[in-house]
Write an enzyme that holds these catalytic residues in place. Structure first.
Site, short mmCIF file in Angstrom:
data_model
loop_
_atom_site.label_atom_id
_atom_site.label_comp_id
_atom_site.label_asym_id
_atom_site.label_seq_id
_atom_site.Cartn_x
_atom_site.Cartn_y
_atom_site.Cartn_z
N PHE A 310 0.82 -1.20 0.00
CA PHE A 310 0.00 0.00 0.00
C PHE A 310 0.85 1.25 0.00
O PHE A 310 1.92 1.28 0.61
CB PHE A 310 -0.88 0.06 1.26
CG PHE A 310 -1.81 -1.09 1.40
CD1 PHE A 310 -3.03 -1.10 0.76
CD2 PHE A 310 -1.47 -2.19 2.19
CE1 PHE A 310 -3.90 -2.17 0.89
CE2 PHE A 310 -2.32 -3.26 2.32
CZ PHE A 310 -3.55 -3.25 1.68
N ASP A 311 0.36 2.25 -0.65
CA ASP A 311 0.89 3.59 -0.47
C ASP A 311 0.21 4.11 0.80
O ASP A 311 -0.85 3.65 1.17
CB ASP A 311 0.50 4.42 -1.69
CG ASP A 311 0.74 5.89 -1.47
OD1 ASP A 311 1.81 6.22 -0.95
OD2 ASP A 311 -0.14 6.69 -1.82
N LYS A 312 0.84 5.06 1.52
CA LYS A 312 0.21 5.50 2.76
C LYS A 312 -0.75 6.66 2.54
O LYS A 312 -1.97 6.52 2.69
CB LYS A 312 1.28 5.91 3.79
CG LYS A 312 0.67 6.28 5.14
CD LYS A 312 1.71 6.61 6.18
CE LYS A 312 2.34 7.96 5.99
NZ LYS A 312 1.62 9.07 6.59
N VAL A 508 -1.59 -1.03 -4.17
CA VAL A 508 -2.73 -0.14 -4.06
C VAL A 508 -2.19 1.27 -3.78
O VAL A 508 -1.50 1.48 -2.79
CB VAL A 508 -3.66 -0.55 -2.90
CG1 VAL A 508 -4.94 0.27 -2.93
CG2 VAL A 508 -3.97 -2.03 -2.96
#
Lengths: 618, 75
Positions: A310-312, A508
Site C-alpha cells: 500500500f501507499d500511505k 494499491v
C-alpha cells in the site's frame, strides 16, 4: 427462408416434442406402430432442418461444428431406420440450445444492466436555435446540449448555463447529489436530479469516462486467459477428430449405430462453454458492486496474490492532514500565528494547507517578502523586517537556530506519535512547534484484517513520509512491514524485488505518483474515484475507491477461479463417464448421450450463475 | 483503415464464434489480425479498408450465416 427456419428454432423444438409424445402414446397406449413411426419421422425431419442448415453454413467457412456431428449422426440413425433416436436427439439438441440461450442471458444480465445505463439520446442546439432530440451518435465535440431534470447527461462536458444537482453514482459510486453550476464538469451517464443545465460537449461516446468503463467491462468479459486459449485451440481440432474417430469406428466394425453414438458422445458442449460462463457471471457481479475486473488474466493473477503493498497518504490515510498538537514558545502568539499563516499561504504543500486551515485569524495586510522555498526543508521569508523560518528540524539546524532541551523532548514526543513537524522561528528564535497528523481512513482497519483472513500473506506499506509516521500507521493497522522515506522509484524497485522472490504482488496507491509501481505490480489498483487515470492504470478498478471493495474483489476472483475449475472438471468427467459407459454397458445410446450432454451444459451454466449472487461473508 | 463494431443477436454457442470468425476473415479488404468476435457481448470488431469493402458487405456475410446484425458502428 433459411433465416426464417433458424428464427423459429424454438417453435420447431416444441412441435417436435409434441410429435414425439404423441408417437409414444400411439405406440404404447393404442399399439399403433405405424402412426408412431410417421410422427417420429416428421419430428426427425423438421428437427434436423435447422441443425443441418447451421452445419452447412459452418462447413462452407471450413469449420466442423457440433451441428455437423449431430447432423451426420441423425442422418445415420435415419438410414438404419432408428427414427426414435433421430427424433429424440434432434429435439434434445434444439431444446438444449433454447435453455442455454435463456440461462446464458441470465449470466450476462449484470453487465447488460451496466451497458444499458449508457445515454442514448441528447437534446442538441440546432441551426434553428432550438434544442432537438438526436441520437447519441450524432453528438460531436463542441455541440451545445440541454439536460433537463431527470435526464441522463449524454456526454462529458462543461456547464455553460443553469445549475442543478447531479447524481454521479455511476462514475464515483457516491450517491449524494453534487451541485453543478457554470464551469462545473459533468460526466456522461450521470443523472441530473433537479435543475436544468446547458453544456458544451468535450468528450463523446467511447471517450467519455462512462464510455471507457463500459468498453473496459465489455472487453474484459471476452478476454481470454491461457487456459481458455488452450481450450479454444483444443476444441478447434477436437470436433474434426471426433468425426474422424466416428468414421474409423464405422470402417472397422461396420456398425452405424456405434459410429453415430460416438459422434454424439464426442460433442464438446460443456467444456467450451463452462469457462466463459464463469467469467461473464463473475465480471458481472463485480460490475454490479462497482468493481471492474480487466479480464480473465487479471482474475487469475488477483486470486493468487500473496502480498499487498500500500501507499500511505491518500490510500491508508485520508490524505488531508490536520494540525493535531501545538506548543507556543512565543511572547506574542497571535502575531506569530498570523505570520505563520501568511507564509504558509504562499505554499501548496499539504502540510501548509493543514496549517492555513487551522489558523483562524486572518490578517491580509501582512506583506510577505523574499520568500524562498528550501527543498526538503521548508520556507524562509520576511514580514515587516522580521525574518521568518518555517520548516522541519533539518532546516532549523542549517539555519543555526537554537533548539532547547525542552523543545527537543517535545519534538521527539511528536515524532513518536507519527506526526510531521512544522517549526516556526521568528528572528532566529523558535516561537511555535506544530504536530500535523494524517487520519487513517475509517474503514481501513477492519478491511485489512479481512484481507489477512482471505489468505494474503504480507501487507506492506511504502511511503515517502518519515519512518516514524509510517511505523505508527503500520502498527495501528497491524501491517507486516513498513518502510518510509521511499521515492516512487524505490517503491517500484521494492516491488520488483518481491516478484523476483516468486511472489504475486498487488499494489494499491494513487494513480498519479505511483504510476510506475502500479504498472510493475502483478495487479495495480489505483484509488481515485473513477478518474480517467485510475481507470486506465488499474487492473482492478474500484469505482468508489472504498477499501471494502478490495475484499469483495479478492474474494470474488478466488470464487471465479474455483468456479472455472469446477466447470472444467464437470465437463471432463461427463465425457469420461460417457465413453466408459459406451465401452462397458449396453444401455448407452445416442439419445442418452445427448441428454447427458445437454444436461451437463446446463449444469455448468447454472454453476456459473451462482457467481452473480456472490457476497463476501462477514 | 476504419474500425467497425457490429452488434449481433445474442450468441449462444462457442462454435458460432468460429463460424463468424472464419467468414469475416475470408472477406477481401479486411485486416485479418484485427477480427475479434466477442462471445459474451455478442459483438464483432474488425478493421477494414473502406476502398475495398463496405461495412454493409461485412454485415451481410454475417447475416448470411444466420446471425442477425442489430447495429453497426464505424469509426
Amino acid at each position: 427462408m433459411q433465416r426464417l427456419i433458424l428464427r423459429h428454432k424454438n417453435e420447431i423444438s416444441f412441435v417436435s416434442l409434441f410429435l414425439i409424445v404423441s408417437a409414444f402414446i400411439s405406440h404404447y397406449l393404442f399399439n399403433n406402430v405405424l402412426i408412431a413411426e410417421i410422427a417420429l419421422i416428421i419430428a426427425s425431419i423438421i428437427g434436423i432442418i435447422p441443425i443441418a442448415i447451421q452445419a452447412y453454413q459452418s462447413l462452407r467457412v471450413k469449420v466442423v461444428s457440433i451441428d455437423v456431428l449431430v447432423t451426420i449422426a441423425v442422418i445415420g440413425a435415419f438410414l438404419i431406420k432408428n427414427f426414435e433416436e433421430s427424433a429424440i436427439v434432434t429435439f434434445l439438441f434444439l431444446f438444449g440450445s433454447y435453455l442455454e440461450q435463456r440461462t446464458l442471458n441470465k449470466t450476462r444480465s449484470a453487465i447488460k444492466e451496466l451497458t444499458e445505463m449508457a445515454p442514448d439520446v441528447a437534446y442538441k442546439l440546432m441551426a434553428d436555435n432550438e434544442f432537438h432530440e438526436v441520437d447519441i451518435d450524432d453528438v460531436d465535440i463542441n455541440d451545445t446540449l440541454l439536460v433537463r431534470t431527470g435526464a441522463k447527461v449524454p456526454v462529458d462536458g462543461k456547464v455553460i448555463s443553469g445549475n442543478g444537482y447531479i447524481n454521479e453514482a455511476s462514475i464515483t459510486g457516491e450517491s449524494v447529489p453534487v451541485k453543478k453550476e457554470i464551469n462545473s464538469y459533468v460526466y456522461a451517464g450521470t443523472i441530473l436530479e433537479n435543475g436544468t443545465i446547458e453544456i458544451i460537449a468535450e468528450k463523446v461516446g467511447e471517450d467519455t469516462t462512462f464510455g471507457k468503463i463500459i468498453e473496459l467491462v465489455e472487453e474484459a468479459q471476452d478476454s481470454k486467459s491461457q487456459t481458455e486459449k488452450f481450450i479454444d485451440r483444443f476444441s478447434k481440432y477436437y470436433t474434426p477428430l471426433v468425426l474422424l474417430i466416428g468414421i474409423i469406428v464405422y470402417l472397422i466394425w461396420r456398425d452405424i449405430e456405434l459410429a453415430i453414438t460416438v459422434l454424439v458422445l464426442g460433442c464438446p458442449g460443456a467444456l467450451v462453454i463452462g469457462v466463459p460462463v464463469s467469467n461473464v457471471a463473475g465480471i458481472g457481479n463485480g460490475a454490479r458492486h462497482g468493481i471492474l475486473l480487466k479480464g480473465s488474466e487479471v482474475i487469475n493473477d488477483f486470486s493468487k496474490v500473496d502480498v499487498f503493498v500500500f501507499d500511505k497518504t491518500g490510500t491508508l490515510t485520508v490524505g488531508s492532514p490536520v494540525v493535531s498538537s501545538v506548543k507556543s514558545y512565543s511572547n506574542n502568539y497571535d502575531k506569530h500565528l498570523s505570520y505563520l499563516k501568511a507564509v504558509e499561504k504562499e505554499s501548496d504543500h499539504p502540510l501548509a494547507k493543514a496549517i492555513v486551515n487551522y489558523i483562524d485569524n486572518d490578517n491580509n495586510n501582512l506583506k510577505v517578502e523574499d520568500t524562498k522555498v528550501v527543498k526538503g526543508g521548508g520556507i524562509t521569508a520576511s514580514i515587516n523586517k522580521d525574518r521568518i523560518v518555517v520548516g522541519n528540524i533539518k532546516l532549523m539546524e542549517s539555519e543555526k537556530i537554537e533548539i532547547t532541551n525542552d523543545m527537543f523532548s517535545y519534538i521527539k514526543h511528536l515524532e513518536s506519535e507519527g506526526s510531521s513537524l512544522v517549526i516556526t522561528a521568528v528572528n532566529e528564535k523558535i516561537v511555535i512547534i506544530m504536530g500535523i497528523k494524517d487520519q487513517i481512513r475509517s474503514d481501513v482497519k477492519e478491511e485489512i484484517t479481512r484481507l489477512k483472513r482471505l489468505g494474503v500473506k504480507e501487507l506492506i506499506v511504502l511511503s515517502g513520509d518519515n519512518q516514524a509516521s509510517v511505523d505508527v500507521v503500520s502498527k495501528e493497522l497491524g501491517l507486516t512491514k513498513a518502510y518510509g522515506n521511499m521515492l516512487p522509484e524505490d517503491k517500484q524497485a521494492y516491488i520488483k524485488d518481491l516478484q523476483e522472490q516468486g511472489l504475486k504482488v498487488a499494489f494499491v496507491g494513487d494513480g498519479v505518483n505511483d504510476a510506475p509501481s502500479l504498472a510493475t505490480a502483478n495487479i495495480g489498483i489505483a484509488m481515485g474515484s473513477g478518474t480517467d487515470v485510475a481507470i486506465e492504470t488499474s487492473d482492478v478498478v474500484l469505482i468508489d475507491s472504498k477499501f471494502s471493495k478490495l475484499n469483495h474483489a479478492l474474494g470474488l476472483t478466488k470464487s471465479i477461479v474455483r468456479n472455472m475449475w469446477q466447470n472444467i472438471i464437470i465437463a471432463l468427467l461427463v465425457v469420461a463417464i460417457l465413453i466408459i459407459s459406451l465401452l462397458t454397458s449396453d444401455w448407452m445410446n445416442m439419445s442418452i448421450g445427448m441428454l447427458v450432454h445437454e444436461g451437463s451444459i446446463l449444469v455448468v451454466i447454472i454453476n456459473g450463475m451462482r457467481l452473480l449472487k456472490y457476497k463476501l461473508r462477514k | 483503415m476504419k474500425k467497425a463494431t457490429l452488434s449481433l443477436e445474442t450468441l449462444t454457442c462457442p462454435s458460432c464464434l468460429q463460424k463468424i470468425n472464419n467468414a469475416v476473415k475470408g472477406l477481401e479488404g479486411i485486416d485479418k489480425d484485427s477480427v475479434n468476435v466477442m462471445f459474451n457481448s455478442s459483438k464483432v470488431k474488425v478493421d477494414f479498408d473502406e476502398t475495398k469493402i463496405s461495412v454493409d458487405d461485412i454485415a451481410n456475410s454475417i447475416d448470411k450465416l444466420g446471425y442477425e446484425v442489430k447495429k453497426v458502428q464505424v469509426k
